[in-house]
Write an enzyme that holds these catalytic residues in place. Sequence first.
Site, PDB file in Angstrom:
ATOM      1  N   HIS A 123      -2.291  10.961  -1.538  1.00  0.00           N
ATOM      2  CA  HIS A 123      -3.326  10.497  -2.058  1.00  0.00           C
ATOM      3  C   HIS A 123      -4.491  11.908  -1.095  1.00  0.00           C
ATOM      4  O   HIS A 123      -5.549  11.645  -2.034  1.00  0.00           O
ATOM      5  CB  HIS A 123      -3.035   9.680  -0.398  1.00  0.00           C
ATOM      6  CG  HIS A 123      -5.044   9.383   0.092  1.00  0.00           C
ATOM      7  ND1 HIS A 123      -5.096   9.526   1.302  1.00  0.00           N
ATOM      8  CD2 HIS A 123      -5.149   8.312  -0.025  1.00  0.00           C
ATOM      9  CE1 HIS A 123      -6.491   9.774   1.342  1.00  0.00           C
ATOM     10  NE2 HIS A 123      -6.578   8.145   0.359  1.00  0.00           N
TER      11      HIS A 123
ATOM     12  N   HIS B 287       1.063  -1.165  -0.008  1.00  0.00           N
ATOM     13  CA  HIS B 287       0.568  -0.048  -0.438  1.00  0.00           C
ATOM     14  C   HIS B 287       0.638   1.559   0.347  1.00  0.00           C
ATOM     15  O   HIS B 287       1.809   1.410   1.080  1.00  0.00           O
ATOM     16  CB  HIS B 287      -1.211  -0.228   1.370  1.00  0.00           C
ATOM     17  CG  HIS B 287      -2.471   1.034   1.424  1.00  0.00           C
ATOM     18  ND1 HIS B 287      -2.293   1.988   2.665  1.00  0.00           N
ATOM     19  CD2 HIS B 287      -3.209   1.577   0.502  1.00  0.00           C
ATOM     20  CE1 HIS B 287      -3.301   3.174   2.536  1.00  0.00           C
ATOM     21  NE2 HIS B 287      -3.709   2.347   0.853  1.00  0.00           N
TER      22      HIS B 287
END
Length: 247
Positions: free
Chosen positions: A55, A13
């Site tokens: 992000h 991730h």
Amino acid sequence: MTTPWPYPRWIAHRGAGKLAPENTLAAFRLGAQHGYRMFECDAKLSSDGVPFLMHDATLNRTTNGRGTGGDLPWSQLAQLDAGSWHSRSHAGEPLPTLENLARYCIANGFLLNIEIKPTPGTEATTGKVVGEHAARLWQGQAVPPLFSSFQPGALEGAKATAPHIPRALLLDTLWEGWADVAQRLGCVAIVCNHALWDTALVAQVKGLGMRTLSYTVNDDWAAQRLIALGTDGIITDRVDFFSPATA
């Protein structure tokens, strides 16, 4: 019939989870040192159309900048420190472009899940531009990246400019009509919050010919449950705990 699947079960991730500053080349290098050969990243656009990795919509959490990342040109974003927030050892780590990461992955034979993470209001444009860049960068490669997004409009944009690159719909809830949208977009996978998967949902998605992936799985009990359910992919922060060689 389920599509052929060239991707491994274990996916790191944002590069290396929380062990390095997320979405930086330092993180992807660290994930690789732990044996991972597929990574997830987040891609959005600068104000002048350069796909870069971040992000959040805003710069505040993961850089020394302030405000909305997509409001700045790449020349300004490139000057930001994207590492000091994490640790002193990563001070000065820059934001990478999608091209930076693509070249690193291709040179090392690594695979990539590109989550298209548009600044709100730029869904279609972000999908189109990320699609264009990925099609160019991975031209001639045996295994393309896997696109994913929570935003159907972003996947639609990517489909328009890179129809050959596989797409996956991200779900944090099972909203009404999700399966129809995934089929309309030609998705090859559904990527769910791991708690959503159960026997019935796995059967439904596989019955539609799609693969079953999960985010973000950081506990052994959760990983074992997903493996027992027969799911296809696990996105984790715990690159130091889960061995990607695990079946």
